[in-house]
Write a protein that holds these residues in place. Structure first.
Motif, PDB file in Angstrom:
ATOM      1  N   THR A  56       5.968   0.756 -17.165  1.00 38.52           N
ATOM      2  CA  THR A  56       5.851   1.987 -16.369  1.00 38.52           C
ATOM      3  C   THR A  56       4.412   2.196 -15.912  1.00 38.52           C
ATOM      4  OG1 THR A  56       7.713   3.005 -17.517  1.00 38.52           O
ATOM      5  CG2 THR A  56       6.173   4.502 -16.411  1.00 38.52           C
ATOM      6  N   CYS A  57       3.472   2.026 -16.831  1.00 39.09           N
ATOM      7  CA  CYS A  57       2.057   2.190 -16.489  1.00 39.09           C
ATOM      8  C   CYS A  57       1.613   1.145 -15.471  1.00 39.09           C
ATOM      9  CB  CYS A  57       1.191   2.101 -17.745  1.00 39.09           C
ATOM     10  SG  CYS A  57       1.386   3.483 -18.877  1.00 39.09           S
ATOM     11  N   ARG A  58       2.044  -0.091 -15.673  1.00 37.37           N
ATOM     12  CA  ARG A  58       1.691  -1.167 -14.744  1.00 37.37           C
ATOM     13  C   ARG A  58       2.181  -0.827 -13.336  1.00 37.37           C
ATOM     14  NH1 ARG A  58       0.600  -6.519 -15.750  1.00 37.37           N
ATOM     15  NH2 ARG A  58       1.439  -6.316 -17.855  1.00 37.37           N
ATOM     16  N   GLN A  59       3.410  -0.336 -13.233  1.00 37.91           N
ATOM     17  CA  GLN A  59       3.959   0.038 -11.926  1.00 37.91           C
ATOM     18  C   GLN A  59       3.142   1.154 -11.285  1.00 37.91           C
ATOM     19  OE1 GLN A  59       7.983   0.929 -13.095  1.00 37.91           O
ATOM     20  NE2 GLN A  59       8.677  -1.175 -12.773  1.00 37.91           N
ATOM     21  N   GLN A  60       2.767   2.156 -12.076  1.00 32.54           N
ATOM     22  CA  GLN A  60       1.957   3.250 -11.546  1.00 32.54           C
ATOM     23  C   GLN A  60       0.578   2.754 -11.101  1.00 32.54           C
ATOM     24  OE1 GLN A  60       2.598   6.058 -14.966  1.00 32.54           O
ATOM     25  NE2 GLN A  60       2.820   7.510 -13.283  1.00 32.54           N
ATOM     26  N   ILE A  61      -0.010   1.876 -11.883  1.00 35.00           N
ATOM     27  CA  ILE A  61      -1.329   1.338 -11.551  1.00 35.00           C
ATOM     28  C   ILE A  61      -1.258   0.530 -10.264  1.00 35.00           C
ATOM     29  CG2 ILE A  61      -3.075  -0.371 -12.262  1.00 35.00           C
ATOM     30  CD1 ILE A  61      -2.568   0.678 -15.186  1.00 35.00           C
ATOM     31  N   LEU A  62      -0.287  -0.355 -10.162  1.00 37.31           N
ATOM     32  CA  LEU A  62      -0.179  -1.191  -8.962  1.00 37.31           C
ATOM     33  C   LEU A  62       0.166  -0.360  -7.728  1.00 37.31           C
ATOM     34  CD1 LEU A  62       1.502  -4.382 -10.454  1.00 37.31           C
ATOM     35  CD2 LEU A  62      -0.930  -3.971  -9.952  1.00 37.31           C
ATOM     36  N   HIS A  63       0.922   0.708  -7.906  1.00 34.44           N
ATOM     37  CA  HIS A  63       1.205   1.632  -6.800  1.00 34.44           C
ATOM     38  C   HIS A  63      -0.102   2.293  -6.342  1.00 34.44           C
ATOM     39  CE1 HIS A  63       3.230   4.645  -4.385  1.00 34.44           C
ATOM     40  NE2 HIS A  63       2.599   5.586  -5.064  1.00 34.44           N
ATOM     41  N   ALA A  64      -0.893   2.764  -7.304  1.00 30.84           N
ATOM     42  CA  ALA A  64      -2.175   3.402  -6.967  1.00 30.84           C
ATOM     43  C   ALA A  64      -3.117   2.401  -6.293  1.00 30.84           C
ATOM     44  CB  ALA A  64      -2.819   3.990  -8.222  1.00 30.84           C
ATOM     45  N   VAL A  65      -3.141   1.168  -6.768  1.00 29.94           N
ATOM     46  CA  VAL A  65      -3.991   0.135  -6.163  1.00 29.94           C
ATOM     47  C   VAL A  65      -3.566  -0.114  -4.721  1.00 29.94           C
ATOM     48  CG1 VAL A  65      -4.559  -2.338  -6.207  1.00 29.94           C
ATOM     49  CG2 VAL A  65      -4.673  -1.000  -8.317  1.00 29.94           C
ATOM     50  N   LYS A  66      -2.268  -0.181  -4.490  1.00 30.95           N
ATOM     51  CA  LYS A  66      -1.762  -0.432  -3.132  1.00 30.95           C
ATOM     52  C   LYS A  66      -2.213   0.680  -2.170  1.00 30.95           C
ATOM     53  CE  LYS A  66       2.537  -1.192  -0.618  1.00 30.95           C
ATOM     54  NZ  LYS A  66       3.995  -1.315  -0.725  1.00 30.95           N
ATOM     55  N   ILE A  67      -2.059   1.912  -2.588  1.00 32.70           N
ATOM     56  CA  ILE A  67      -2.476   3.040  -1.746  1.00 32.70           C
ATOM     57  C   ILE A  67      -3.991   3.028  -1.556  1.00 32.70           C
ATOM     58  CG2 ILE A  67      -2.573   5.562  -1.579  1.00 32.70           C
ATOM     59  CD1 ILE A  67       0.079   5.612  -3.136  1.00 32.70           C
ATOM     60  N   LEU A  68      -4.715   2.783  -2.629  1.00 37.46           N
ATOM     61  CA  LEU A  68      -6.178   2.740  -2.561  1.00 37.46           C
ATOM     62  C   LEU A  68      -6.647   1.610  -1.650  1.00 37.46           C
ATOM     63  CD1 LEU A  68      -8.801   4.017  -3.514  1.00 37.46           C
ATOM     64  CD2 LEU A  68      -8.654   2.620  -5.588  1.00 37.46           C
ATOM     65  N   ASN A  69      -5.994   0.458  -1.717  1.00 38.32           N
ATOM     66  CA  ASN A  69      -6.357  -0.651  -0.823  1.00 38.32           C
ATOM     67  C   ASN A  69      -6.177  -0.256   0.640  1.00 38.32           C
ATOM     68  OD1 ASN A  69      -7.157  -2.468  -2.777  1.00 38.32           O
ATOM     69  ND2 ASN A  69      -5.174  -3.480  -2.892  1.00 38.32           N
ATOM     70  N   GLY A  70      -5.124   0.494   0.927  1.00 37.51           N
ATOM     71  CA  GLY A  70      -4.919   0.981   2.293  1.00 37.51           C
ATOM     72  C   GLY A  70      -6.036   1.913   2.725  1.00 37.51           C
ATOM     73  N   TYR A  71      -6.445   2.796   1.837  1.00 37.32           N
ATOM     74  CA  TYR A  71      -7.535   3.725   2.138  1.00 37.32           C
ATOM     75  C   TYR A  71      -8.850   2.968   2.333  1.00 37.32           C
ATOM     76  CZ  TYR A  71     -10.606   7.820   1.723  1.00 37.32           C
ATOM     77  OH  TYR A  71     -11.551   8.806   1.937  1.00 37.32           O
ATOM     78  N   ILE A  72      -9.093   1.962   1.493  1.00 36.65           N
ATOM     79  CA  ILE A  72     -10.306   1.152   1.621  1.00 36.65           C
ATOM     80  C   ILE A  72     -10.313   0.435   2.977  1.00 36.65           C
ATOM     81  CG2 ILE A  72     -11.494  -0.899   0.716  1.00 36.65           C
ATOM     82  CD1 ILE A  72     -10.577   0.091  -2.129  1.00 36.65           C
ATOM     83  N   ALA A  73      -9.170  -0.098   3.376  1.00 33.03           N
ATOM     84  CA  ALA A  73      -9.073  -0.773   4.683  1.00 33.03           C
ATOM     85  C   ALA A  73      -9.335   0.218   5.816  1.00 33.03           C
ATOM     86  CB  ALA A  73      -7.698  -1.422   4.841  1.00 33.03           C
ATOM     87  N   TRP A  74      -8.814   1.434   5.691  1.00 36.65           N
ATOM     88  CA  TRP A  74      -9.049   2.462   6.710  1.00 36.65           C
ATOM     89  C   TRP A  74     -10.542   2.806   6.773  1.00 36.65           C
ATOM     90  CZ3 TRP A  74     -11.052   7.411   6.546  1.00 36.65           C
ATOM     91  CH2 TRP A  74     -10.962   8.138   7.747  1.00 36.65           C
ATOM     92  N   ILE A  75     -11.167   2.971   5.619  1.00 35.27           N
ATOM     93  CA  ILE A  75     -12.602   3.274   5.579  1.00 35.27           C
ATOM     94  C   ILE A  75     -13.385   2.175   6.298  1.00 35.27           C
ATOM     95  CG2 ILE A  75     -14.633   3.487   4.081  1.00 35.27           C
ATOM     96  CD1 ILE A  75     -12.738   4.746   1.973  1.00 35.27           C
ATOM     97  N   LYS A  76     -13.044   0.916   6.008  1.00 33.53           N
ATOM     98  CA  LYS A  76     -13.740  -0.203   6.647  1.00 33.53           C
ATOM     99  C   LYS A  76     -13.538  -0.170   8.158  1.00 33.53           C
ATOM    100  CE  LYS A  76     -14.321  -5.210   6.544  1.00 33.53           C
ATOM    101  NZ  LYS A  76     -14.727  -5.226   7.919  1.00 33.53           N
ATOM    102  N   SER A  77     -12.339   0.146   8.611  1.00 38.39           N
ATOM    103  CA  SER A  77     -12.090   0.192  10.060  1.00 38.39           C
ATOM    104  C   SER A  77     -12.912   1.299  10.714  1.00 38.39           C
ATOM    105  CB  SER A  77     -10.605   0.387  10.350  1.00 38.39           C
ATOM    106  OG  SER A  77     -10.181   1.705  10.076  1.00 38.39           O
ATOM    107  N   GLN A  78     -13.087   2.405  10.023  1.00 38.34           N
ATOM    108  CA  GLN A  78     -13.896   3.503  10.557  1.00 38.34           C
ATOM    109  C   GLN A  78     -15.372   3.124  10.578  1.00 38.34           C
ATOM    110  OE1 GLN A  78     -12.333   6.357  11.904  1.00 38.34           O
ATOM    111  NE2 GLN A  78     -10.711   4.861  11.544  1.00 38.34           N
ATOM    112  N   ALA A  79     -15.814   2.421   9.553  1.00 37.82           N
ATOM    113  CA  ALA A  79     -17.213   1.975   9.509  1.00 37.82           C
ATOM    114  C   ALA A  79     -17.477   0.967  10.634  1.00 37.82           C
ATOM    115  CB  ALA A  79     -17.519   1.354   8.153  1.00 37.82           C
ATOM    116  N   ASP A  80     -16.494   0.104  10.898  1.00 35.87           N
ATOM    117  CA  ASP A  80     -16.648  -0.897  11.960  1.00 35.87           C
ATOM    118  C   ASP A  80     -16.738  -0.237  13.334  1.00 35.87           C
ATOM    119  OD1 ASP A  80     -16.577  -2.867  10.046  1.00 35.87           O
ATOM    120  OD2 ASP A  80     -14.494  -3.448  10.447  1.00 35.87           O
ATOM    121  N   LYS A  81     -16.116   0.920  13.508  1.00 33.61           N
ATOM    122  CA  LYS A  81     -16.141   1.629  14.789  1.00 33.61           C
ATOM    123  C   LYS A  81     -17.492   2.313  15.041  1.00 33.61           C
ATOM    124  CE  LYS A  81     -11.243   2.880  14.938  1.00 33.61           C
ATOM    125  NZ  LYS A  81     -10.301   4.014  14.923  1.00 33.61           N
ATOM    126  N   SER A  82     -18.162   2.661  13.945  1.00 30.75           N
ATOM    127  CA  SER A  82     -19.415   3.425  14.122  1.00 30.75           C
ATOM    128  C   SER A  82     -20.621   2.549  14.273  1.00 30.75           C
ATOM    129  CB  SER A  82     -19.623   4.386  12.952  1.00 30.75           C
ATOM    130  OG  SER A  82     -19.613   3.729  11.713  1.00 30.75           O
TER     131      SER A  82
END
Length: 128
Positions: A102-128
């Motif tokens: 259960t914990c592993r699933q929650q952790i990997l879910h959080a990592v997946k969402i966080l990876n998406g946010y990190i990718a979005w941050i990078k795309s915004q940094a690349d635009k500026s």
């Protein structure tokens, strides 16, 4: 005149996922650890879980994409640190294999969402 801040890190899905994990650990895992682990595994789990949300919050408050990304990478590292501590807890028979799953699933879910946010941050940094 200063601009009023109406949004905070609390609106981020990655922060919400880490917060849910932190609460689950506090309610379902930490109480199962023996007293002798108070200053060992228990303390490490608590600090790593708090680090996930705290790093996301601190990065959000930096208002600079690259700094925000750095703190999100720290949060991701703390998620994997949590997984390692939980594996130890299961190996020591403090938690069941099902709880670890259960914990592993929650952790990997959080990592997946966080990876998406990190990718979005990078795309915004690349635009500026």
């Amino acid at each position: 005149m200063t601009q009023e801040i109406t949004r905070t890190f609390e609106t981020l899905e990655c922060w919400k996922a880490c917060q849910e994990l932190r609460v689950f650990l506090r309610l379902q895992v930490i109480p199962k650890l023996p007293q002798r682990e108070n200053f060992e595994l228990r303390s490490q789990l608590i600090r790593a879980a708090r680090s996930t949300t705290a790093n996301i919050a601190e990065g959000y408050g930096r208002f600079h994409f690259l700094e925000n990304r750095k703190f999100c990478l720290n949060a991701r590292g703390s998620l994997f640190e949590l997984l390692d501590h939980l594996i130890v807890a299961q190996e020591e028979d403090y938690i069941t294999p099902e709880t670890l799953t259960t914990c592993r699933q929650q952790i990997l879910h959080a990592v997946k969402i966080l990876n998406g946010y990190i990718a979005w941050i990078k795309s915004q940094a690349d635009k500026s």
